[in-house]
Design a protein around this motif. Structure first.
Motif, PDB file in Angstrom:
ATOM      1  N   UNK A 193      32.385  43.927  40.849  1.00  0.00           N
ATOM      2  CA  UNK A 193      31.716  45.006  40.118  1.00  0.00           C
ATOM      3  C   UNK A 193      31.666  46.295  40.928  1.00  0.00           C
ATOM      4  N   UNK A 194      31.686  46.164  42.249  1.00  0.00           N
ATOM      5  CA  UNK A 194      31.686  47.412  43.013  1.00  0.00           C
ATOM      6  C   UNK A 194      33.101  47.815  43.440  1.00  0.00           C
ATOM      7  N   UNK A 195      34.092  47.267  42.746  1.00  0.00           N
ATOM      8  CA  UNK A 195      35.470  47.727  42.963  1.00  0.00           C
ATOM      9  C   UNK A 195      36.086  47.289  44.277  1.00  0.00           C
ATOM     10  N   UNK A 196      35.564  46.227  44.855  1.00  0.00           N
ATOM     11  CA  UNK A 196      36.144  45.730  46.107  1.00  0.00           C
ATOM     12  C   UNK A 196      37.259  44.735  45.791  1.00  0.00           C
ATOM     13  N   UNK A 197      38.212  44.678  46.689  1.00  0.00           N
ATOM     14  CA  UNK A 197      39.375  43.822  46.421  1.00  0.00           C
ATOM     15  C   UNK A 197      39.125  42.374  46.855  1.00  0.00           C
ATOM     16  N   UNK A 198      39.490  41.452  45.979  1.00  0.00           N
ATOM     17  CA  UNK A 198      39.392  40.033  46.323  1.00  0.00           C
ATOM     18  C   UNK A 198      40.795  39.437  46.284  1.00  0.00           C
ATOM     19  N   UNK A 199      41.139  38.726  47.337  1.00  0.00           N
ATOM     20  CA  UNK A 199      42.454  38.075  47.384  1.00  0.00           C
ATOM     21  C   UNK A 199      42.237  36.594  47.681  1.00  0.00           C
ATOM     22  N   UNK A 200      42.882  35.773  46.880  1.00  0.00           N
ATOM     23  CA  UNK A 200      42.678  34.331  47.022  1.00  0.00           C
ATOM     24  C   UNK A 200      44.012  33.621  47.133  1.00  0.00           C
ATOM     25  N   UNK A 201      43.988  32.449  47.743  1.00  0.00           N
ATOM     26  CA  UNK A 201      45.172  31.594  47.661  1.00  0.00           C
ATOM     27  C   UNK A 201      44.722  30.218  47.204  1.00  0.00           C
ATOM     28  N   UNK A 202      45.668  29.500  46.643  1.00  0.00           N
ATOM     29  CA  UNK A 202      45.355  28.168  46.170  1.00  0.00           C
ATOM     30  C   UNK A 202      46.635  27.331  46.209  1.00  0.00           C
ATOM     31  N   UNK A 203      46.463  26.023  46.252  1.00  0.00           N
ATOM     32  CA  UNK A 203      47.671  25.192  46.266  1.00  0.00           C
ATOM     33  C   UNK A 203      48.195  24.936  44.856  1.00  0.00           C
ATOM     34  N   UNK A 204      47.442  25.391  43.850  1.00  0.00           N
ATOM     35  CA  UNK A 204      47.937  25.267  42.471  1.00  0.00           C
ATOM     36  C   UNK A 204      47.304  26.340  41.584  1.00  0.00           C
ATOM     37  N   UNK A 205      47.793  26.422  40.369  1.00  0.00           N
ATOM     38  CA  UNK A 205      47.257  27.390  39.413  1.00  0.00           C
ATOM     39  C   UNK A 205      45.774  27.079  39.192  1.00  0.00           C
TER      40      UNK A 205
END
Ligand code: ADP
Ligand code: MG
Length: 458
Positions: free
Chosen positions: A233-245
């Protein structure tokens, strides 16, 4: 091989096999105290590490040691306090230069040394876009792929690029496992709980690796959901990884699945031959050596698994070329490949063989299976094919959809659910699928793919 040298090589291999935080916390602090008649005594700085190694890493350590010594090794772990530190970073070469900073970023994971090919170009493009405009373009950005295919590297590359451009940017990297552990520790009292919240909610870019880890953990999911919302909501970037969808992560709360799907999801496929060659060239160069094209091609052809495996075998090859100068390089390649038989991709089964067997088992023609027909006689076998393709191969849902006449990802997901339900309720159907699976397993044509698609053993 000298004991110190042997352990150095063992660590070099383990470093690429085990997750970085775990490697740093447990494995890097050990030494090989002795090795007599296959009995390896591993010295650990404290009982906790000894226990952890015994429980979680004994198998792989044994495998690596056995491969390197050619002798069937047995392991004993002993606690040896105040031991001199394990080999220094510099002695272990470039693999060990990935020391982390306070923000958790590995300085050596950059865009510059990320080699782009067909299998990762989409993820790479999304990563570059986010690095240029964090918080605006794709939020969250999620990479998913099997192990060792570059998710963590790409994620750090974004963090490093943002930091380069703006030294003030607050960036925080953490594996989802650390998020969980830190949270559990923090919630013990009010003050630490508030500190924890502040730490994760006051960043500009949050990178959480292997997010699948939080699935099924109620409190962590709740906390992560709140953190996510506040940052988003405050426009910060989130980056995630995962081993599957995300839709395929079992026990991941729906609200998180929907949040994770709200930005950009990019997958990374196993590298094809061209990319493997390019990566080997670059990694050899990084390590200050040039290998001739034939050697590179031989290695790239024979190690068709992940990039981490490719890197591991290359490191071993380079070590061997130093210690066995008199041996022909081709022989060393053969040796490394043989030594790493656990690196070999499992036999592959072609999707065509699976479709053929499904058609035979359910008595439908292949044309009907891949057609637009939606009659009951065709829909069920088609869904069974989705299920078998998913079980037997590691094809993405998109790819399965493509094989089945251009169906989209949600149709495949729905099909998989239908079959799972039916398997529970209908023993006859279960039997039929079992037979199909066993047949595929027995006579599945083993084919060598150029590495575009990775297949699991049946
Ligand atoms: P994952 O997080 O998907 O398990 P990593 O990001 O840890 O994989 O990558 C494994 C290893 O392979 C790392 O050492 C990384 O630097 C290297 N690697 C992965 N992809 C590439 C690439 N495209 N170019 C260069 N190195 C890569
Ligand atoms: Mg990773």
């Amino acid at each position: 091989m000298h004991k110190g040298e042997l352990w150095k090589n063992t660590l070099a291999t383990l470093e690429v096999e085990v997750s970085k935080p775990n490697f740093a916390a447990f494995i890097s602090k050990t030494k090989l105290a002795s090795l007599t008649k296959g009995e390896a005594v591993i010295a650990c700085p404290n009982p906790l590490i000894a226990e952890r190694l015994k429980k979680r890493y004994a198998g792989i350590i044994k495998e690596v040691l056995t491969n390197l010594t050619g002798e069937n090794c047995r392991l004993t772990f002993k606690v040896q306090r105040n031991q001199s530190p394990s080999p220094k970073t510099a002695d272990l070469g470039p693999l060990f230069t990935r020391l982390k900073n306070g923000d958790g970023l590995f300085p050596s994971y950059t865009f510059e040394n990320f080699v782009v090919g067909l299998s990762n170009q989409l993820a790479h493009a999304a990563a570059l876009a986010v690095a240029n405009q964090p918080g605006t373009l794709h939020n969250p950005l999620l990479f998913y792929a099997g192990v060792g295919l570059g998710k963590t590297h790409l994620m750090h590359a974004i963090g490093n690029a943002v930091k380069m451009k703006n030294s003030e940017a607050r960036i925080h990297y953490c594996p989802a496992e650390s998020f969980t552990n830190e949270m559990i520790e923090a919630i013990q009292d009010r003050r630490t709980a508030a500190q924890f919240k502040k730490k994760f909610r006051s960043v500009d870019v949050l990178l959480v690796d292997d997010i699948q880890f939080i699935a099924g953990r109620e409190a962590t999911q709740e906390e992560f959901f709140n953190t996510f919302n506040e940052l988003y909501l405050s426009g910060k970037q989130i980056i995630l990884t995962s081993d599957r969808h995300p839709q395929e992560i079992k026990s991941l709360e729906t609200r998180l699945v929907s949040r994770f799907s709200g930005g950009m999801i990019a997958d990374i496929q196993p590298p094809d031959l061209d990319l493997r060659i390019a990566i080997l060239r670059q990694k050899a160069k990084e390590q200050g050596t040039a290998l001739n094209d034939e050697i590179i091609l031989a290695l790239a052809e024979q190690v068709a698994g992940s990039i981490r495996q490719l890197e591991g075998t290359l490191t071993q090859l380079l070590l061997l070329t130093q210690t066995h100068r008199e041996t022909a390089p081709e022989e060393l390649v053969a040796l490394v490949v043989q030594n790493n038989s656990y690196h070999q991709p499992p036999p592959s089964v072609s999707p065509e063989a699976i479709l053929r067997e499904t058609c035979r088992q359910f008595k439908v023609p292949k044309e009907a299976l891949v057609s637009g027909k939606r009659t009951r006689e065709v829909v069920l076998p088609r869904q069974a094919a989705m299920y078998l393709l998913r079980e037997v191969t590691s094809l993405s849902l998109e790819k399965i959809g493509e094989l089945l006449g251009g169906r989209d990802h949600s149709t495949i997901l729905h099909g998989l659910k239908v079959i799972e339900e039916r398997l529970k309720a209908d023993p006859l159907f279960r039997k039929q699928l079992d037979v199909a699976k066993t047949t595929i397993q027995r006579c599945g044509e083993v084919e060598t793919f150029s590495g575009k698609i990775g297949f699991k053993t049946v």
